[in-house]
Design a protein around this motif. Structure first.
Motif, PDB file in Angstrom:
ATOM      1  N   GLU A 103       0.355  -1.336   0.222  1.00 25.47           N
ATOM      2  CA  GLU A 103      -0.008   0.067  -0.320  1.00 25.47           C
ATOM      3  C   GLU A 103       0.864   1.257  -0.496  1.00 25.47           C
ATOM      4  O   GLU A 103       0.272   2.405  -0.626  1.00 25.47           O
ATOM      5  N   ASN A 104       2.379   0.712   0.553  1.00 22.62           N
ATOM      6  CA  ASN A 104       3.017   2.019   0.227  1.00 22.62           C
ATOM      7  C   ASN A 104       3.319   2.820  -0.902  1.00 22.62           C
ATOM      8  O   ASN A 104       4.332   4.051  -1.394  1.00 22.62           O
ATOM      9  N   ARG A 105       3.170   1.740  -1.918  1.00 24.03           N
ATOM     10  CA  ARG A 105       4.453   2.469  -2.909  1.00 24.03           C
ATOM     11  C   ARG A 105       2.986   2.844  -3.911  1.00 24.03           C
ATOM     12  O   ARG A 105       1.972   2.541  -4.436  1.00 24.03           O
ATOM     13  N   ASP A 106       3.096   3.972  -5.075  1.00 19.42           N
ATOM     14  CA  ASP A 106       2.350   4.190  -6.643  1.00 19.42           C
ATOM     15  C   ASP A 106       1.673   3.148  -7.167  1.00 19.42           C
ATOM     16  O   ASP A 106       0.926   3.414  -7.218  1.00 19.42           O
ATOM     17  N   ASP A 107       3.100   1.699  -7.180  1.00 23.26           N
ATOM     18  CA  ASP A 107       2.561   1.462  -8.364  1.00 23.26           C
ATOM     19  C   ASP A 107       2.100  -0.339  -7.222  1.00 23.26           C
ATOM     20  O   ASP A 107       3.129  -0.782  -6.412  1.00 23.26           O
ATOM     21  N   LYS A 108       0.808  -0.138  -6.764  1.00 24.12           N
ATOM     22  CA  LYS A 108       0.088  -1.822  -6.221  1.00 24.12           C
ATOM     23  C   LYS A 108       0.317  -2.874  -6.945  1.00 24.12           C
ATOM     24  O   LYS A 108      -0.265  -4.029  -5.901  1.00 24.12           O
ATOM     25  N   VAL A 161      -8.131   1.931  -8.241  1.00 20.84           N
ATOM     26  CA  VAL A 161      -8.621   3.225  -8.784  1.00 20.84           C
ATOM     27  C   VAL A 161      -9.876   3.825  -7.942  1.00 20.84           C
ATOM     28  O   VAL A 161     -10.285   4.965  -7.893  1.00 20.84           O
ATOM     29  N   GLY A 162     -11.112   2.928  -7.993  1.00 19.76           N
ATOM     30  CA  GLY A 162     -12.436   3.143  -7.367  1.00 19.76           C
ATOM     31  C   GLY A 162     -11.979   3.617  -6.066  1.00 19.76           C
ATOM     32  O   GLY A 162     -12.824   4.511  -5.486  1.00 19.76           O
ATOM     33  N   ASN A 163     -11.041   3.313  -5.069  1.00 22.30           N
ATOM     34  CA  ASN A 163     -11.451   4.103  -3.780  1.00 22.30           C
ATOM     35  C   ASN A 163     -10.319   5.741  -4.018  1.00 22.30           C
ATOM     36  O   ASN A 163     -10.266   6.141  -2.809  1.00 22.30           O
ATOM     37  N   LYS A 164     -10.091   6.019  -4.841  1.00 26.36           N
ATOM     38  CA  LYS A 164      -9.640   7.557  -5.740  1.00 26.36           C
ATOM     39  C   LYS A 164     -10.847   8.728  -6.115  1.00 26.36           C
ATOM     40  O   LYS A 164     -10.486   8.887  -6.814  1.00 26.36           O
ATOM     41  N   LYS A 165     -11.858   7.953  -6.059  1.00 30.34           N
ATOM     42  CA  LYS A 165     -13.059   8.723  -6.376  1.00 30.34           C
ATOM     43  C   LYS A 165     -13.294  10.524  -5.775  1.00 30.34           C
ATOM     44  O   LYS A 165     -13.338  10.449  -4.539  1.00 30.34           O
ATOM     45  N   PRO A 166     -12.981  10.802  -7.100  1.00 30.64           N
ATOM     46  CA  PRO A 166     -12.731  12.492  -6.851  1.00 30.64           C
ATOM     47  C   PRO A 166     -14.136  13.198  -6.692  1.00 30.64           C
ATOM     48  O   PRO A 166     -15.231  12.702  -7.245  1.00 30.64           O
ATOM     49  N   ARG A 167     -14.527  14.625  -6.851  1.00 30.68           N
ATOM     50  CA  ARG A 167     -15.669  14.984  -6.187  1.00 30.68           C
ATOM     51  C   ARG A 167     -16.411  15.318  -7.800  1.00 30.68           C
ATOM     52  O   ARG A 167     -15.845  15.371  -9.042  1.00 30.68           O
ATOM     53  N   GLU A 168     -17.297  14.481  -7.866  1.00 27.93           N
ATOM     54  CA  GLU A 168     -18.619  14.375  -8.778  1.00 27.93           C
ATOM     55  C   GLU A 168     -18.702  16.369 -10.076  1.00 27.93           C
ATOM     56  O   GLU A 168     -18.580  17.220  -9.093  1.00 27.93           O
ATOM     57  N   GLY A 169     -18.343  16.554 -11.268  1.00 25.73           N
ATOM     58  CA  GLY A 169     -18.592  17.431 -11.363  1.00 25.73           C
ATOM     59  C   GLY A 169     -17.126  18.086 -11.894  1.00 25.73           C
ATOM     60  O   GLY A 169     -17.162  19.159 -12.868  1.00 25.73           O
ATOM     61  N   THR A 170     -16.397  18.129 -11.599  1.00 24.23           N
ATOM     62  CA  THR A 170     -14.989  18.126 -11.171  1.00 24.23           C
ATOM     63  C   THR A 170     -14.171  17.109 -12.400  1.00 24.23           C
ATOM     64  O   THR A 170     -14.553  16.365 -12.904  1.00 24.23           O
ATOM     65  N   GLU A 171     -13.539  18.550 -12.927  1.00 18.08           N
ATOM     66  CA  GLU A 171     -12.477  18.022 -13.984  1.00 18.08           C
ATOM     67  C   GLU A 171     -11.640  17.393 -13.641  1.00 18.08           C
ATOM     68  O   GLU A 171     -11.445  15.427 -14.641  1.00 18.08           O
ATOM     69  N   ARG A 203      -6.339  -6.610  -9.045  1.00 18.49           N
ATOM     70  CA  ARG A 203      -7.122  -5.601  -9.888  1.00 18.49           C
ATOM     71  C   ARG A 203      -6.949  -4.011  -8.957  1.00 18.49           C
ATOM     72  O   ARG A 203      -7.429  -3.858  -8.281  1.00 18.49           O
ATOM     73  N   GLU A 204      -6.524  -3.512 -10.130  1.00 17.16           N
ATOM     74  CA  GLU A 204      -6.274  -2.018 -10.359  1.00 17.16           C
ATOM     75  C   GLU A 204      -7.137  -1.428 -10.711  1.00 17.16           C
ATOM     76  O   GLU A 204      -7.519  -0.309  -9.667  1.00 17.16           O
ATOM     77  N   GLU A 205      -8.477  -1.929 -10.554  1.00 18.95           N
ATOM     78  CA  GLU A 205      -9.949  -1.344 -10.496  1.00 18.95           C
ATOM     79  C   GLU A 205     -10.276  -1.277  -8.910  1.00 18.95           C
ATOM     80  O   GLU A 205     -10.846   0.293  -9.005  1.00 18.95           O
ATOM     81  N   TRP A 220     -10.890  10.324 -13.863  1.00 15.89           N
ATOM     82  CA  TRP A 220     -11.388   9.322 -13.043  1.00 15.89           C
ATOM     83  C   TRP A 220     -11.792   8.204 -13.644  1.00 15.89           C
ATOM     84  O   TRP A 220     -12.129   7.521 -13.614  1.00 15.89           O
ATOM     85  N   GLU A 221     -13.070   9.102 -14.243  1.00 12.66           N
ATOM     86  CA  GLU A 221     -13.830   8.220 -14.834  1.00 12.66           C
ATOM     87  C   GLU A 221     -13.735   7.418 -16.013  1.00 12.66           C
ATOM     88  O   GLU A 221     -13.819   5.740 -15.890  1.00 12.66           O
ATOM     89  N   ALA A 222     -12.578   8.242 -16.812  1.00  8.69           N
ATOM     90  CA  ALA A 222     -12.084   7.086 -17.372  1.00  8.69           C
ATOM     91  C   ALA A 222     -11.317   5.974 -17.543  1.00  8.69           C
ATOM     92  O   ALA A 222     -11.187   5.271 -18.110  1.00  8.69           O
ATOM     93  N   GLU A 223     -10.718   6.881 -16.631  1.00  7.76           N
ATOM     94  CA  GLU A 223      -9.525   5.578 -16.081  1.00  7.76           C
ATOM     95  C   GLU A 223     -10.298   4.546 -15.410  1.00  7.76           C
ATOM     96  O   GLU A 223     -10.417   3.150 -15.308  1.00  7.76           O
ATOM     97  N   MET A 224     -11.373   4.705 -14.800  1.00  6.68           N
ATOM     98  CA  MET A 224     -12.133   3.315 -14.444  1.00  6.68           C
ATOM     99  C   MET A 224     -12.489   2.724 -15.663  1.00  6.68           C
ATOM    100  O   MET A 224     -13.040   1.584 -15.495  1.00  6.68           O
ATOM    101  N   GLN A 225     -13.417   3.526 -16.657  1.00  3.65           N
ATOM    102  CA  GLN A 225     -13.310   2.415 -17.376  1.00  3.65           C
ATOM    103  C   GLN A 225     -12.860   1.566 -18.397  1.00  3.65           C
ATOM    104  O   GLN A 225     -12.587   0.550 -18.742  1.00  3.65           O
ATOM    105  N   ARG A 226     -10.961   2.189 -17.893  1.00  5.67           N
ATOM    106  CA  ARG A 226     -10.020   1.377 -18.596  1.00  5.67           C
ATOM    107  C   ARG A 226      -9.990   0.151 -18.040  1.00  5.67           C
ATOM    108  O   ARG A 226      -9.986  -0.752 -18.803  1.00  5.67           O
TER     109      ARG A 226
END
Length: 495
Positions: free
Chosen positions: A395-400, A430-440, A425-427, A445-451
């Protein structure tokens, strides 16, 4: 006049002391005589009979010399064998006299195999008596610190070895025997579905990388919580059990032709929870809905149909928690003897305990456990899959993505394992980093989740018999199902 009870008991005890171990000298002489008259008789017993199975030391010597001569392409006769037996005394007879008598008394080689079986069976009975005597003496004289369970497990282990005599004999073997076994393995791979040398997991990309689950391998499947370790191994176990097909052989035994009989030690989850996961995977109804009863009539029919289809698969679950490696080994041996066993799964490694001797060193205890599992895999000649937790340093690394050094008490696990795989599972991250909706950031994040949505990786970090690398799989979180990922290049051409 009847003797007093005390005297009768003493006489019986004396009689028992002078009981002779089971043997049949006539059968031993008849077999040796048949071999001396016609060396082909040796090949009727050579696949199961050893010199130590003979009761008489002299007969052990004769059989050893005869076997050595015959296997080297020479004749074994009273004349040729005299040189190798020296001037030993055979009950007042010289070597040549005794050998000549054996040859003269021989009637036919037709019964050679039957004589051999008789000698073999009696030798097994003598071994049983020895184990029984040691059991009794051990129960009388056992030290205070030795628990009765330890003696039970050791006796059970020895009885299993005896029952499987001939399969797991130690010592060196001729390279030609190993070559024959390798060719047999290739032939079975050709006949098996998927053309694999090992047991197919049902996940084609993983099978292509590993060649299936290999006999006698210790396979470690590791990952952080919520990565899907149990889901993946449950999927694999069910795929193997569902594909099971046995073939009857002429000796009356049934051998696995495809798939396999699965033994599953669920040390964390109950058998019902495990069954619910499998039903969800097979029926397509999410497990959380099954647990809550939040299902429609058509869902219920799907569940009952799936359950009906699974009634006959050879899948056995032991849900006892907190067992030791010795207890696990004893139960695995028992399952193989009673039902058969092709794959053994442990969920998970850190919930096993060692021998029970007090030790504050968890690394030493883990070494005992992994060494024991590897020995069990070789003894039972089945792949053993053990799940393992990873340390928090991931958990302490950028690449998990996990590495071999992330294994808890990694030294012994990495050393004893033939294969080390990680579920990632990268999903999840990524899912745990969800930012506030409507922001850039949210749109990025949404594009990353789709990937990464629905994708999982099995990272093979170590493999003794093949390459390392990464296999991508599809993961449906609702029904905890891993499946083959539909790659773009595999999709049909669009019109």
């Amino acid at each position: 006049m009847a003797l007093p009870n005390a005297i009768t008991a003493k006489l019986e005890a004396v009689k028992a002391e002078y009981r002779v171990a089971p043997h049949n000298i006539d059968a031993e002489q008849a077999l040796l005589g048949a071999i001396l008259v016609n060396n082909d008789a040796y090949y009727r017993v050579s696949d199961f009979l050893l010199s130590e199975h003979f009761m008489e030391d002299a007969h052990q010597q004769i059989f050893t010399v005869a076997a050595s001569l015959i296997k080297s392409g020479k004749l074994a006769t009273p004349i040729t064998m005299k040189t190798y037996l020296g001037d030993a005394d055979f009950g007042g007879q010289t070597v040549i006299q005794y050998l000549a008598r054996l040859a003269a008394d021989a009637t036919t080689v037709i019964n050679a195999a039957e004589y051999g079986r008789t000698i073999y069976d009696l030798a097994i009975r003598r071994r049983l008596i020895a184990i029984g005597e040691e059991l009794v003496n051990g129960a009388y004289e056992a030290p205070v610190e030795q628990a009765p369970r330890d003696q039970i497990e050791e006796t059970e282990r020895r009885l299993y070895e005896l029952a499987e005599a001939g399969k797991y004999d130690g010592g060196f073997q001729k390279f030609s025997d190993a070559l024959t076994a390798a060719v047999d393995m290739a032939a079975k791979a050709y006949q098996r579905d998927g053309k694999l040398s090992g047991i197919a997991t049902g996940l084609s990309d993983l099978d292509a990388k590993m060649g299936g689950l290999q006999s006698s391998d210790l396979i470690i499947l590791a990952g952080r919580p919520a990565m899907g370790k149990t889901s993946l191994v449950t999927n694999i176990a069910f795929n193997i059990a569902k594909a099971y097909r046995g073939e009857k052989h002429q000796d009356g035994t049934t051998r696995t032709a495809n798939g396999g009989i699965v033994g599953f030690f669920s040390l964390e989850m109950s058998a019902e929870q495990l069954a619910t996961r499998i039903i969800a995977e097979q029926s397509g109804v999410p497990s959380y809905k099954i647990r809550r009863g939040d299902i429609r009539p058509e869902d219920f029919y799907k569940i009952t149909d799936a359950a009906r289809d699974m009634q006959t698969i050879p899948f056995y679950i032991d849900q006892t928690g907190g067992i030791s490696i010795a207890q696990l080994s004893a139960r695995a041996r028992r399952l193989k003897r009673q039902k058969g066993l092709d794959v053994l799964i442990i969920d998970y490694l850190q919930l096993l305990s060692g021998s029970g001797k007090r030790s504050d060193n968890r690394v030493q205890e883990m070494t005992e456990i992994t060494t024991g599992l590897k020995a069990l895999a070789k003894e039972l000649a089945v792949p053993v899959i053990a799940l393992s937790q990873l340390s928090r340093q991931v958990e302490n690394r950028d690449d998990k993505r996990p590495q071999l050094s992330d294994l808890r008490e990694s030294g012994s696990i990495e050393q004893d394992a033939d294969v080390v795989m990680f579920v990632f599972r990268e999903e999840y991250y990524v899912g745990n980093k969800k930012p506030r909706e409507g922001t850039e950031e949210f749109f990025a994040w949404e594009a990353e989740m789709q990937r990464v949505h629905g994708k999982a990786e099995v990272i093979i970090g170590k493999q003794r018999h093949g390459p390392t690398g990464t296999v991508e799989l599809q993961f449906d979180a609702n029904i905890t199902r891993f499946s083959n990922l539909a790659q773009d290049e595999r999709l049909p051409d669009r019109m």
